[in-house]
Design a protein around this motif. Structure first.
Motif, PDB file in Angstrom:
ATOM      1  N   THR A  65      -6.892  14.143 -15.308  1.00  0.00           N
ATOM      2  CA  THR A  65      -6.822  14.612 -13.924  1.00  0.00           C
ATOM      3  C   THR A  65      -7.739  13.814 -13.009  1.00  0.00           C
ATOM      4  OG1 THR A  65      -6.362  16.843 -14.738  1.00  0.00           O
ATOM      5  CG2 THR A  65      -7.020  16.640 -12.438  1.00  0.00           C
ATOM      6  N   ASN A  66      -8.885  13.386 -13.510  1.00  0.00           N
ATOM      7  CA  ASN A  66      -9.849  12.661 -12.685  1.00  0.00           C
ATOM      8  C   ASN A  66      -9.358  11.278 -12.278  1.00  0.00           C
ATOM      9  OD1 ASN A  66     -11.802  14.724 -12.753  1.00  0.00           O
ATOM     10  ND2 ASN A  66     -12.532  14.028 -14.754  1.00  0.00           N
ATOM     11  N   LEU A  67      -8.303  10.778 -12.908  1.00  0.00           N
ATOM     12  CA  LEU A  67      -7.758   9.469 -12.576  1.00  0.00           C
ATOM     13  C   LEU A  67      -6.436   9.551 -11.822  1.00  0.00           C
ATOM     14  CD1 LEU A  67      -8.412   7.560 -15.937  1.00  0.00           C
ATOM     15  CD2 LEU A  67      -9.678   7.309 -13.793  1.00  0.00           C
ATOM     16  N   ALA A  68      -5.958  10.753 -11.576  1.00  0.00           N
ATOM     17  CA  ALA A  68      -4.641  10.920 -10.973  1.00  0.00           C
ATOM     18  C   ALA A  68      -4.622  10.434  -9.525  1.00  0.00           C
ATOM     19  CB  ALA A  68      -4.218  12.384 -11.032  1.00  0.00           C
ATOM     20  N   PRO A  69      -3.648   9.619  -9.140  1.00  0.00           N
ATOM     21  CA  PRO A  69      -3.462   9.246  -7.733  1.00  0.00           C
ATOM     22  C   PRO A  69      -2.793  10.391  -6.978  1.00  0.00           C
ATOM     23  CG  PRO A  69      -1.793   8.196  -9.078  1.00  0.00           C
ATOM     24  CD  PRO A  69      -2.692   8.929 -10.024  1.00  0.00           C
ATOM     25  N   PRO A  70      -2.651  10.303  -5.668  1.00  0.00           N
ATOM     26  CA  PRO A  70      -2.143  11.439  -4.883  1.00  0.00           C
ATOM     27  C   PRO A  70      -0.803  12.020  -5.349  1.00  0.00           C
ATOM     28  CG  PRO A  70      -3.110   9.824  -3.428  1.00  0.00           C
ATOM     29  CD  PRO A  70      -3.129   9.220  -4.801  1.00  0.00           C
ATOM     30  N   PRO A  71       0.261  11.213  -5.578  1.00  0.00           N
ATOM     31  CA  PRO A  71       1.528  11.849  -5.993  1.00  0.00           C
ATOM     32  C   PRO A  71       1.420  12.608  -7.303  1.00  0.00           C
ATOM     33  CG  PRO A  71       1.894   9.583  -5.290  1.00  0.00           C
ATOM     34  CD  PRO A  71       0.417   9.763  -5.419  1.00  0.00           C
TER      35      PRO A  71
ATOM     36  N   VAL B 208       0.827  -1.202   0.000  1.00  0.00           N
ATOM     37  CA  VAL B 208       0.000   0.000   0.000  1.00  0.00           C
ATOM     38  C   VAL B 208       0.865   1.258   0.000  1.00  0.00           C
ATOM     39  CG1 VAL B 208      -1.652   1.340   1.347  1.00  0.00           C
ATOM     40  CG2 VAL B 208      -1.998  -1.116   1.058  1.00  0.00           C
ATOM     41  N   VAL B 209       1.898   1.279   0.836  1.00  0.00           N
ATOM     42  CA  VAL B 209       2.772   2.454   0.901  1.00  0.00           C
ATOM     43  C   VAL B 209       3.495   2.666  -0.428  1.00  0.00           C
ATOM     44  CG1 VAL B 209       4.823   3.425   1.991  1.00  0.00           C
ATOM     45  CG2 VAL B 209       3.056   2.360   3.389  1.00  0.00           C
ATOM     46  N   ALA B 210       3.996   1.571  -1.020  1.00  0.00           N
ATOM     47  CA  ALA B 210       4.751   1.689  -2.276  1.00  0.00           C
ATOM     48  C   ALA B 210       3.886   2.238  -3.401  1.00  0.00           C
ATOM     49  CB  ALA B 210       5.326   0.332  -2.661  1.00  0.00           C
ATOM     50  N   HIS B 211       2.664   1.745  -3.529  1.00  0.00           N
ATOM     51  CA  HIS B 211       1.830   2.158  -4.654  1.00  0.00           C
ATOM     52  C   HIS B 211       1.058   3.446  -4.364  1.00  0.00           C
ATOM     53  CE1 HIS B 211       2.350  -2.279  -5.334  1.00  0.00           C
ATOM     54  NE2 HIS B 211       2.838  -1.754  -6.430  1.00  0.00           N
ATOM     55  N   TRP B 212       0.848   3.758  -3.103  1.00  0.00           N
ATOM     56  CA  TRP B 212       0.259   5.055  -2.754  1.00  0.00           C
ATOM     57  C   TRP B 212       1.223   6.182  -3.118  1.00  0.00           C
ATOM     58  CZ3 TRP B 212      -4.485   6.515  -0.825  1.00  0.00           C
ATOM     59  CH2 TRP B 212      -4.595   7.802  -0.296  1.00  0.00           C
ATOM     60  N   ASN B 213       2.530   5.924  -2.955  1.00  0.00           N
ATOM     61  CA  ASN B 213       3.539   6.948  -3.222  1.00  0.00           C
ATOM     62  C   ASN B 213       4.123   6.876  -4.630  1.00  0.00           C
ATOM     63  OD1 ASN B 213       3.407   7.957  -0.556  1.00  0.00           O
ATOM     64  ND2 ASN B 213       4.821   6.379   0.161  1.00  0.00           N
ATOM     65  N   ASP B 214       3.632   5.974  -5.463  1.00  0.00           N
ATOM     66  CA  ASP B 214       4.208   5.789  -6.788  1.00  0.00           C
ATOM     67  C   ASP B 214       3.828   6.948  -7.712  1.00  0.00           C
ATOM     68  OD1 ASP B 214       5.499   4.685  -8.955  1.00  0.00           O
ATOM     69  OD2 ASP B 214       3.807   3.426  -9.529  1.00  0.00           O
ATOM     70  N   LEU B 215       4.822   7.568  -8.300  1.00  0.00           N
ATOM     71  CA  LEU B 215       4.611   8.642  -9.260  1.00  0.00           C
ATOM     72  C   LEU B 215       5.042   8.235 -10.663  1.00  0.00           C
ATOM     73  CD1 LEU B 215       3.990  11.612 -10.040  1.00  0.00           C
ATOM     74  CD2 LEU B 215       6.322  12.187  -9.314  1.00  0.00           C
TER      75      LEU B 215
END
Length: 273
Positions: free
Chosen positions: A217-223, A200-207
């Protein structure tokens, strides 16, 4: 160990913890500052509540932060579910089922750990472009559905599960899949928690990968969503940027604190009692 030795050990750990936590402290501190104090190097500035509220309001209103976090949750959860569904049976087979070529397959799993994501990016991108699957949740999740690290981690945990229990379960009519999911995995829950935190941490922070396959823009994850804080005319609003980074980091910190005991047990222990 003497008291002086214990004091020295705790002092080293405290200094190491301070060094690791300083960037997070600076991030939160910057998110509370006014624009005039952004470049102030003081670690104990005077913080105005109005400036702090304004930065967080800008972070939530300047870009669709809630949408970015929802996208990140969907991607992380989708990847984690498929990774567990594919890695657990593979790890159980490598750990408990004798079959020809098992050592060779384990060698290939370990070798695959050395292959960086960047080496596979171009063929994956071309394949997704040909099939017209770019700009989708599936495109962001596809390269990570199979995790060789998960296979390796679960295999190490499953190896120490007692063979006697498995044989007894077979005599009672359990299928191999039932043994895998209902018995062996249940005895390796710390490893499952540890891998869940890693994934979860690895893919939450994946840019890197979302920036390649997503332009909507509507599909962009947090990073990726954080890049939209930059303004063409006035530049980046660093207060709002750090406020957004704080909002994005907070769920990961909470998840780790909730699963920290299982996480530590899954890393330090690979067996059952």
């Amino acid at each position: 160990m003497t008291r002086s030795g214990q004091f020295f050990r705790f002092l080293v750990l405290a200094v190491g913890a301070a060094v690791m936590l300083l960037p997070f402290y600076w991030m939160v501190l910057t998110s509370l500052r006014s624009p005039a104090e952004i470049f102030d190097v003081s670690l104990w500035p005077t913080v105005s509540p109005l400036d702090a509220v304004d930065n967080y309001v800008r972070a939530a209103s300047q870009v669709p932060m809630a949408r970015f976090m929802l996208n990140g949750a969907i991607v992380c959860l989708g990847i984690l579910v498929v990774q567990v569904l594919t890695a657990v049976p593979a790890a159980y087979a490598l750990a408990k089922l004798p079959f020809p070529g098992r050592r060779l397959l384990m060698t290939l799993v370990i070798a695959a750990l050395c292959i960086p994501m960047q080496a596979l990016a171009l063929p994956l991108f071309v394949g997704l472009a040909i099939t017209q699957m770019l700009n989708s949740y599936f495109a962001m999740m596809l390269p990570f559905f199979l995790s060789v690290f998960a296979i390796f981690l679960f295999r190490q945990a499953f190896r120490s599960y007692p063979d006697e229990i498995i044989e007894a379960a077979r005599m009672d009519g359990f299928s191999e899949m039932e043994i895998c999911w209902r018995l062996v995995l249940r005895g390796a829950l710390p490893s499952l928690a540890a891998f869940s935190v890693f994934s979860v941490v690895a893919h939450w922070n994946d840019l890197y990968w979302p920036m390649i396959v997503v332009s909507d823009t509507n599909l962009a994850p947090p990073p990726l969503g954080m890049l939209f804080f930059s303004d063409v005319e006035s530049g980046a609003n660093y207060g709002a940027l750090m406020a957004g980074a704080t909002l994005i980091t907070a769920p990961m910190v909470v998840c780790f604190l909730m699963a920290r005991r299982h996480f530590i047990a899954g890393i330090t222990m690979t067996g059952v009692k």
